[in-house]
Every structure is written in structure tokens, then in C-alpha cells.
Design a protein around this motif. Structure first.
Motif, PDB file in Angstrom:
ATOM      1  N   ARG A  22       1.069  -1.272   0.373  1.00  0.00           N
ATOM      2  CA  ARG A  22      -0.269   0.030  -0.084  1.00  0.00           C
ATOM      3  C   ARG A  22       1.015   1.341  -0.241  1.00  0.00           C
ATOM      4  N   HIS A  23       1.551   1.219  -0.602  1.00  0.00           N
ATOM      5  CA  HIS A  23       2.655   2.533  -0.972  1.00  0.00           C
ATOM      6  C   HIS A  23       2.838   3.316  -2.453  1.00  0.00           C
ATOM      7  N   SER A  24       3.087   3.801  -2.622  1.00  0.00           N
ATOM      8  CA  SER A  24       3.712   4.991  -4.109  1.00  0.00           C
ATOM      9  C   SER A  24       4.252   4.267  -4.571  1.00  0.00           C
ATOM     10  N   MET A  25       4.485   3.956  -5.968  1.00  0.00           N
ATOM     11  CA  MET A  25       6.057   3.623  -6.312  1.00  0.00           C
ATOM     12  C   MET A  25       6.735   4.259  -5.983  1.00  0.00           C
ATOM     13  N   SER A  26       6.301   5.808  -5.988  1.00  0.00           N
ATOM     14  CA  SER A  26       7.936   6.443  -5.873  1.00  0.00           C
ATOM     15  C   SER A  26       8.341   6.266  -3.950  1.00  0.00           C
ATOM     16  N   ALA A  27       7.382   6.380  -2.622  1.00  0.00           N
ATOM     17  CA  ALA A  27       7.955   5.532  -1.705  1.00  0.00           C
ATOM     18  C   ALA A  27       8.295   4.391  -1.630  1.00  0.00           C
ATOM     19  N   ALA A  28       7.894   3.595  -2.500  1.00  0.00           N
ATOM     20  CA  ALA A  28       8.263   1.748  -2.677  1.00  0.00           C
ATOM     21  C   ALA A  28       9.959   1.865  -3.096  1.00  0.00           C
ATOM     22  N   SER A  29      10.046   2.491  -3.908  1.00  0.00           N
ATOM     23  CA  SER A  29      11.333   2.771  -4.632  1.00  0.00           C
ATOM     24  C   SER A  29      12.665   2.703  -3.948  1.00  0.00           C
ATOM     25  N   HIS A  30      11.910   4.620  -3.244  1.00  0.00           N
ATOM     26  CA  HIS A  30      12.859   5.033  -2.252  1.00  0.00           C
ATOM     27  C   HIS A  30      13.729   4.265  -1.379  1.00  0.00           C
ATOM     28  N   ALA A  31      12.546   3.126  -0.317  1.00  0.00           N
ATOM     29  CA  ALA A  31      12.219   2.300   0.815  1.00  0.00           C
ATOM     30  C   ALA A  31      13.330   1.281  -0.364  1.00  0.00           C
ATOM     31  N   LEU A  32      12.474   1.074  -1.352  1.00  0.00           N
ATOM     32  CA  LEU A  32      13.775   0.030  -1.431  1.00  0.00           C
ATOM     33  C   LEU A  32      15.344   0.189  -1.358  1.00  0.00           C
ATOM     34  N   ARG A  33      15.787   1.956  -1.917  1.00  0.00           N
ATOM     35  CA  ARG A  33      16.404   2.451  -2.285  1.00  0.00           C
ATOM     36  C   ARG A  33      17.416   2.021  -1.028  1.00  0.00           C
ATOM     37  N   LEU A  34      16.752   2.866  -0.063  1.00  0.00           N
ATOM     38  CA  LEU A  34      17.669   2.606   1.491  1.00  0.00           C
ATOM     39  C   LEU A  34      17.649   1.212   1.782  1.00  0.00           C
ATOM     40  N   LEU A  35      17.204   0.663   1.358  1.00  0.00           N
ATOM     41  CA  LEU A  35      17.231  -1.278   2.472  1.00  0.00           C
ATOM     42  C   LEU A  35      18.283  -1.511   1.230  1.00  0.00           C
ATOM     43  N   ARG A  36      18.357  -1.671   0.440  1.00  0.00           N
ATOM     44  CA  ARG A  36      19.363  -1.965  -0.931  1.00  0.00           C
ATOM     45  C   ARG A  36      20.717  -1.352  -0.568  1.00  0.00           C
ATOM     46  N   THR A  37      21.127  -0.019   0.026  1.00  0.00           N
ATOM     47  CA  THR A  37      21.893  -0.306  -0.325  1.00  0.00           C
ATOM     48  C   THR A  37      22.300  -0.027   1.186  1.00  0.00           C
ATOM     49  N   ASN A  38      21.763  -1.038   2.338  1.00  0.00           N
ATOM     50  CA  ASN A  38      22.025  -1.632   3.658  1.00  0.00           C
ATOM     51  C   ASN A  38      21.887  -3.004   3.260  1.00  0.00           C
ATOM     52  N   ARG A  39      21.969  -3.146   2.559  1.00  0.00           N
ATOM     53  CA  ARG A  39      21.965  -4.532   1.598  1.00  0.00           C
ATOM     54  C   ARG A  39      21.251  -5.661   3.306  1.00  0.00           C
ATOM     55  N   VAL A  40      20.174  -4.579   3.693  1.00  0.00           N
ATOM     56  CA  VAL A  40      19.449  -5.541   3.664  1.00  0.00           C
ATOM     57  C   VAL A  40      18.241  -6.290   2.086  1.00  0.00           C
ATOM     58  N   VAL A  41      18.382  -5.419   1.242  1.00  0.00           N
ATOM     59  CA  VAL A  41      17.705  -6.864  -0.281  1.00  0.00           C
ATOM     60  C   VAL A  41      18.558  -5.855  -1.608  1.00  0.00           C
ATOM     61  N   LYS A  42      17.932  -7.389  -2.308  1.00  0.00           N
ATOM     62  CA  LYS A  42      19.352  -7.250  -3.525  1.00  0.00           C
ATOM     63  C   LYS A  42      18.294  -6.645  -5.311  1.00  0.00           C
ATOM     64  N   VAL A  43      18.592  -6.037  -5.510  1.00  0.00           N
ATOM     65  CA  VAL A  43      18.609  -5.878  -7.106  1.00  0.00           C
ATOM     66  C   VAL A  43      18.505  -6.618  -7.869  1.00  0.00           C
ATOM     67  N   ARG A  44      17.325  -7.588  -9.063  1.00  0.00           N
ATOM     68  CA  ARG A  44      17.885  -8.424 -10.162  1.00  0.00           C
ATOM     69  C   ARG A  44      17.025  -6.821 -11.330  1.00  0.00           C
ATOM     70  N   ARG A  45      17.993  -6.605 -12.221  1.00  0.00           N
ATOM     71  CA  ARG A  45      17.242  -6.187 -13.569  1.00  0.00           C
ATOM     72  C   ARG A  45      16.559  -6.752 -14.666  1.00  0.00           C
ATOM     73  N   SER A  46      16.081  -6.831 -15.127  1.00  0.00           N
ATOM     74  CA  SER A  46      16.228  -6.770 -16.351  1.00  0.00           C
ATOM     75  C   SER A  46      14.514  -6.593 -17.073  1.00  0.00           C
ATOM     76  N   GLY A  47      15.511  -5.658 -18.471  1.00  0.00           N
ATOM     77  CA  GLY A  47      15.328  -4.552 -18.719  1.00  0.00           C
ATOM     78  C   GLY A  47      14.589  -3.095 -18.628  1.00  0.00           C
ATOM     79  N   ARG A  48      14.336  -2.657 -18.012  1.00  0.00           N
ATOM     80  CA  ARG A  48      13.906  -1.829 -17.659  1.00  0.00           C
ATOM     81  C   ARG A  48      13.351  -2.060 -16.149  1.00  0.00           C
ATOM     82  N   MET A  49      13.166  -3.258 -15.553  1.00  0.00           N
ATOM     83  CA  MET A  49      12.021  -3.776 -14.666  1.00  0.00           C
ATOM     84  C   MET A  49      13.335  -4.214 -13.449  1.00  0.00           C
ATOM     85  N   SER A  50      13.011  -3.698 -12.507  1.00  0.00           N
ATOM     86  CA  SER A  50      14.180  -4.013 -11.169  1.00  0.00           C
ATOM     87  C   SER A  50      13.156  -4.915 -10.223  1.00  0.00           C
TER      88      SER A  50
END
Length: 114
Positions: free
Chosen positions: A57-85
Motif C-alpha cells: 500500500r505504498h506509492s511507487m515513488s515511496a516504495a522505490s525510495h524505501a527499497l533504495r535505502l534497504l538495498r544500500t544497507n544490504r537488506v535487499v538485493k535487486v535484479r534488473r531485467s530490461g526496465r524492470m527491477s
């Protein structure tokens, strides 16, 4: 003062860098929005940002921001496939932290599932 006990406890304490890292991780986990994203990843496994935003129940921008913080702190990992993360938890330690916290909450509430 029990000098021997104090010395023993001081020797067993984590070093300052470890304490700083712990504070950073617990700070990240202190946000309800980020916890909803983590819970969604625990339940759904790897998910794209749009699905995570909808599930938590986040906006896309709020989710992206939170995920960026979690990724930076190595809590989550990202895999990119084309334009999708696609995001996933970095390791099983996050699940352990989450599960222990849930047990603790239930214990505090008197549910006694432990």
C-alpha cells in the motif's frame, strides 16, 4: 562496583563499529513502511517494484525510495531485467530478525506462542 564483572562484560561487548552497524540496521527496521515491504518480500519472494508497492500500500515513488535505502544497507538485493527491477531479501538473516521480533511481540501481548 564489581570490577571483574565489568571488565568481563566490556570484553564481551561488540566493538564500536558493530554497534554502529546494529543501530543502522535497527533504524532501517524501525519504519512501518519498510517493514511492510520486508514482510511482502518474506511472503512473496522476489517481486517487482510495482507489485511491492501495491502489496504494501505504498506509492511507487515511496516504495522505490524505501527499497533504495534497504538495498544500500544490504537488506535487499535487486535484479534488473530490461526496465524492470526485481527485489528479494539479501539473506535469511532478515527472516530470522523478523521472526524473532514477531515472537517477542506475541510474548509481550500474552499470546505465548514461544
Amino acid at each position: 562496583m564489581d570490577a571483574e564483572r565489568v571488565a568481563s562484560v566490556r570484553q564481551a561487548l561488540p566493538d564500536e563499529d558493530a554497534v554502529e552497524d546494529l543501530a543502522r540496521i535497527f533504524g532501517l527496521l524501525a519504519d512501518p513502511g519498510r517493514l511492510r515491504l520486508i514482510a511482502a518480500l518474506l511472503e512473496g519472494g522476489e517481486m517487482c517494484v510495482c507489485d511491492l508497492a501495491a502489496a504494501s500500500r505504498h506509492s511507487m515513488s515511496a516504495a522505490s525510495h524505501a527499497l533504495r535505502l534497504l538495498r544500500t544497507n544490504r537488506v535487499v538485493k535487486v535484479r534488473r531485467s530490461g526496465r524492470m527491477s526485481y527485489y528479494r531479501l539479501a539473506d535469511s538473516h532478515v527472516r530470522m530478525l523478523f521472526d524473532v521480533a514477531i515472537v517477542h511481540i506475541r510474548h509481550e501481548r500474552g499470546d505465548r506462542d514461544d
